[in-house]
Design a protein around this motif. Structure first.
Motif, PDB file in Angstrom:
ATOM      1  N   SER A  99      -4.878   9.941  -3.193  1.00  0.00           N
ATOM      2  CA  SER A  99      -3.985   9.110  -2.373  1.00  0.00           C
ATOM      3  C   SER A  99      -5.032   8.193  -1.517  1.00  0.00           C
ATOM      4  N   VAL A 100      -4.511   6.962  -1.108  1.00  0.00           N
ATOM      5  CA  VAL A 100      -5.413   5.927  -0.651  1.00  0.00           C
ATOM      6  C   VAL A 100      -4.848   5.239   0.490  1.00  0.00           C
ATOM      7  N   ASP A 101      -5.387   5.265   1.792  1.00  0.00           N
ATOM      8  CA  ASP A 101      -4.823   4.367   2.730  1.00  0.00           C
ATOM      9  C   ASP A 101      -5.721   3.137   3.103  1.00  0.00           C
ATOM     10  N   ILE A 102      -5.097   1.889   2.659  1.00  0.00           N
ATOM     11  CA  ILE A 102      -5.726   0.759   3.196  1.00  0.00           C
ATOM     12  C   ILE A 102      -5.029  -0.049   4.288  1.00  0.00           C
ATOM     13  N   SER A 103      -4.072   0.492   4.956  1.00  0.00           N
ATOM     14  CA  SER A 103      -3.320  -0.215   6.114  1.00  0.00           C
ATOM     15  C   SER A 103      -4.226  -0.781   7.284  1.00  0.00           C
ATOM     16  N   SER A 104      -5.593  -0.002   7.372  1.00  0.00           N
ATOM     17  CA  SER A 104      -6.364  -0.299   8.524  1.00  0.00           C
ATOM     18  C   SER A 104      -7.072  -1.700   7.847  1.00  0.00           C
ATOM     19  N   PHE A 105      -7.100  -2.042   6.662  1.00  0.00           N
ATOM     20  CA  PHE A 105      -7.784  -3.388   6.085  1.00  0.00           C
ATOM     21  C   PHE A 105      -7.477  -4.581   6.905  1.00  0.00           C
ATOM     22  N   ASN A 106      -8.488  -5.277   7.364  1.00  0.00           N
ATOM     23  CA  ASN A 106      -8.221  -6.686   7.860  1.00  0.00           C
ATOM     24  C   ASN A 106      -8.321  -7.558   6.676  1.00  0.00           C
ATOM     25  N   THR A 107      -7.067  -8.083   6.298  1.00  0.00           N
ATOM     26  CA  THR A 107      -6.950  -8.923   5.052  1.00  0.00           C
ATOM     27  C   THR A 107      -6.635 -10.108   4.986  1.00  0.00           C
ATOM     28  N   LYS A 119     -11.420   0.818  -8.859  1.00  0.00           N
ATOM     29  CA  LYS A 119     -11.068   0.724 -10.270  1.00  0.00           C
ATOM     30  C   LYS A 119     -11.832   2.224 -10.956  1.00  0.00           C
ATOM     31  N   GLY A 120     -10.984   2.832 -11.931  1.00  0.00           N
ATOM     32  CA  GLY A 120     -11.448   3.936 -12.555  1.00  0.00           C
ATOM     33  C   GLY A 120     -11.815   5.248 -11.608  1.00  0.00           C
ATOM     34  N   CYS A 121     -11.236   5.215 -10.464  1.00  0.00           N
ATOM     35  CA  CYS A 121     -11.454   6.363  -9.605  1.00  0.00           C
ATOM     36  C   CYS A 121     -10.209   7.514  -9.864  1.00  0.00           C
ATOM     37  N   SER A 122     -10.616   8.119 -10.977  1.00  0.00           N
ATOM     38  CA  SER A 122      -9.359   8.969 -11.882  1.00  0.00           C
ATOM     39  C   SER A 122      -9.173  10.211 -10.947  1.00  0.00           C
ATOM     40  N   ASP A 166     -12.497   7.775   3.037  1.00  0.00           N
ATOM     41  CA  ASP A 166     -12.071   7.545   4.601  1.00  0.00           C
ATOM     42  C   ASP A 166     -12.136   5.919   4.920  1.00  0.00           C
ATOM     43  N   THR A 167     -11.116   5.293   4.602  1.00  0.00           N
ATOM     44  CA  THR A 167     -11.200   3.731   4.625  1.00  0.00           C
ATOM     45  C   THR A 167     -11.187   3.125   6.071  1.00  0.00           C
ATOM     46  N   LYS A 168     -11.092   3.909   6.888  1.00  0.00           N
ATOM     47  CA  LYS A 168     -10.991   3.340   8.382  1.00  0.00           C
ATOM     48  C   LYS A 168     -12.560   2.540   8.648  1.00  0.00           C
ATOM     49  N   TYR A 169     -13.620   3.190   7.904  1.00  0.00           N
ATOM     50  CA  TYR A 169     -14.976   2.861   8.373  1.00  0.00           C
ATOM     51  C   TYR A 169     -15.343   1.548   7.463  1.00  0.00           C
ATOM     52  N   ILE A 170     -14.292   1.382   6.407  1.00  0.00           N
ATOM     53  CA  ILE A 170     -14.761   0.110   5.681  1.00  0.00           C
ATOM     54  C   ILE A 170     -14.104  -1.336   6.269  1.00  0.00           C
ATOM     55  N   GLU A 228      -1.147   9.180  -6.488  1.00  0.00           N
ATOM     56  CA  GLU A 228      -0.017   9.391  -6.388  1.00  0.00           C
ATOM     57  C   GLU A 228       0.821   8.751  -5.321  1.00  0.00           C
ATOM     58  N   TYR A 229      -0.264   8.122  -4.209  1.00  0.00           N
ATOM     59  CA  TYR A 229       0.411   7.394  -3.165  1.00  0.00           C
ATOM     60  C   TYR A 229      -0.693   6.417  -2.701  1.00  0.00           C
ATOM     61  N   VAL A 230      -0.016   5.261  -2.208  1.00  0.00           N
ATOM     62  CA  VAL A 230      -0.859   4.290  -1.774  1.00  0.00           C
ATOM     63  C   VAL A 230      -0.282   3.535  -0.387  1.00  0.00           C
ATOM     64  N   ASN A 231      -0.812   3.702   0.909  1.00  0.00           N
ATOM     65  CA  ASN A 231      -0.405   3.066   2.068  1.00  0.00           C
ATOM     66  C   ASN A 231      -0.954   1.696   2.144  1.00  0.00           C
ATOM     67  N   PHE A 232      -0.155   0.567   1.820  1.00  0.00           N
ATOM     68  CA  PHE A 232      -0.518  -0.618   1.924  1.00  0.00           C
ATOM     69  C   PHE A 232      -0.409  -1.073   3.354  1.00  0.00           C
TER      70      PHE A 232
END
Length: 244
Positions: free
Chosen positions: A53-61, A46-49, A29-33, A78-82
Motif C-alpha cells: 500500500s502507498v499513501d501519496i495524499s500528502s503530496f503537494n502536486t 516502479k518495480g517495488c514488488s 512513510d511518504t509524509k516526509y517526501i 493492493e491499495y493506493v490513496n491518491f
C-alpha cells in the motif's frame, strides 16, 4: 522501510525512479517526501514488488507534469490513496498502474486532467482490477491512449464521464458494467410514480386519444396504459377518456 525523516526534498524538482526496483521495500512513510517543487515523479515506485500500500495524499502536486510509470510493476500493491492531489497540469500518465496485478480497485475520481496528453497502458496487465473510478478524468486532449484496458478481468465496473472521456469509451471491455456520470448527473431523480404530466402543448389540436397512441408506444408487453386525462383549465373543466 526507509527512514526519510531527515530528508529535505522541498526544493527537489525531479523524483524520477527514486525507489526504482527496490524489490524488498515493503513500506514508505511518504509524509516526509516534500514535493512542493516537483514536476516529475515518474517511475518513483516502479518495480517495488513488495509494496502492498502507498499513501501519496500528502503530496503537494500543484506543479506536477509527469506521473507515468509511478507504480509500474508493483505486483503486490493492493491499495493506493491518491487523496485529492492536484492534477491540473499533469500531461503524462502512461503505464502509471500497469502490471499492478494485485490491485482490485482504483479511485481516480479526484483526477481532473485538462492538460492530459498520454495515458497509454494506464491499467495494462492489472489482472485483478474490477472497480475503476475515472469519473472526473478529462481526456479531451489525449492523443496517445493505446492498450488502456488490456488484460483486465472479464467482469468489472467502471465510472466515467462521457463528456470528458468520449475518446476512450470504445476501449472499455464490452463485458464490464459501465456507469456514465454525465448521464446520471443530468437526470433528476425523484419518487417513483405511476403518473406523468405533459404541459404547454397545443391543446386545441391534441386530444386524449392522440396522447394514448403516443404513450402506449413506450409501453412494454407487461405494461398497461389505463387512463389519460386532459385538463383544459382555460375553460375550468376537465375532459377525460379512459382506456383499459
Amino acid at each position: 522501510s526507509v527512514d526519510l525523516s531527515k530528508f529535505d526534498t522541498s526544493k527537489v524538482q525531479i523524483f524520477e525512479d527514486m525507489f526504482e526496483y527496490c524489490s524488498s521495500l515493503e513500506s514508505v512513510d511518504t509524509k516526509y517526501i516534500k514535493t512542493d517543487s516537483a514536476y516529475d515523479i515518474s517511475g518513483m515506485f516502479k518495480g517495488c514488488s513488495s509494496l502492498t500500500s502507498v499513501d501519496i495524499s500528502s503530496f503537494n502536486t500543484e506543479n506536477l507534469r509527469d506521473i507515468s510509470y509511478l507504480f509500474f510493476q508493483c505486483t503486490e500493491l493492493e491499495y493506493v490513496n491518491f487523496g485529492k492531489i492536484d492534477t491540473e497540469f499533469i500531461f503524462a500518465m502512461e503505464y502509471m498502474l500497469a502490471n499492478c496485478t494485485s490491485l482490485t480497485e482504483v479511485d481516480l475520481s479526484n483526477f481532473d486532467t485538462p492538460e492530459l496528453s498520454t495515458i497509454q497502458n494506464l491499467f495494462y496487465g492489472c489482472t485483478s482490477l474490477t472497480d475503476i473510478d475515472i469519473s472526473n478524468l478529462d481526456c479531451s486532449y489525449v492523443e496517445v491512449y493505446d492498450d488502456l484496458f488490456i488484460d483486465l478481468p472479464t467482469k468489472g465496473t467502471i465510472k466515467f464521464n462521457s463528456n470528458k472521456c468520449s475518446k476512450i469509451i470504445g476501449m472499455i471491455p464490452a463485458t464490464w458494467d459501465k456507469k456514465d456520470e454525465e448521464i446520471e448527473e443530468n437526470i433528476p431523480m425523484g419518487q417513483e410514480t405511476s403518473r406523468i404530466a405533459i404541459q404547454n402543448i397545443d391543446w386545441s389540436n391534441i386530444h386524449a386519444l392522440d396522447l394514448y397512441v403516443l404513450l402506449n408506444s413506450f409501453c412494454g408487453h407487461v405494461t398497461i396504459l389505463l387512463v389519460i386525462v386532459t385538463c383544459l383549465h382555460i375553460f375550468q373543466n376537465c375532459c377525460h377518456s379512459s382506456v383499459a
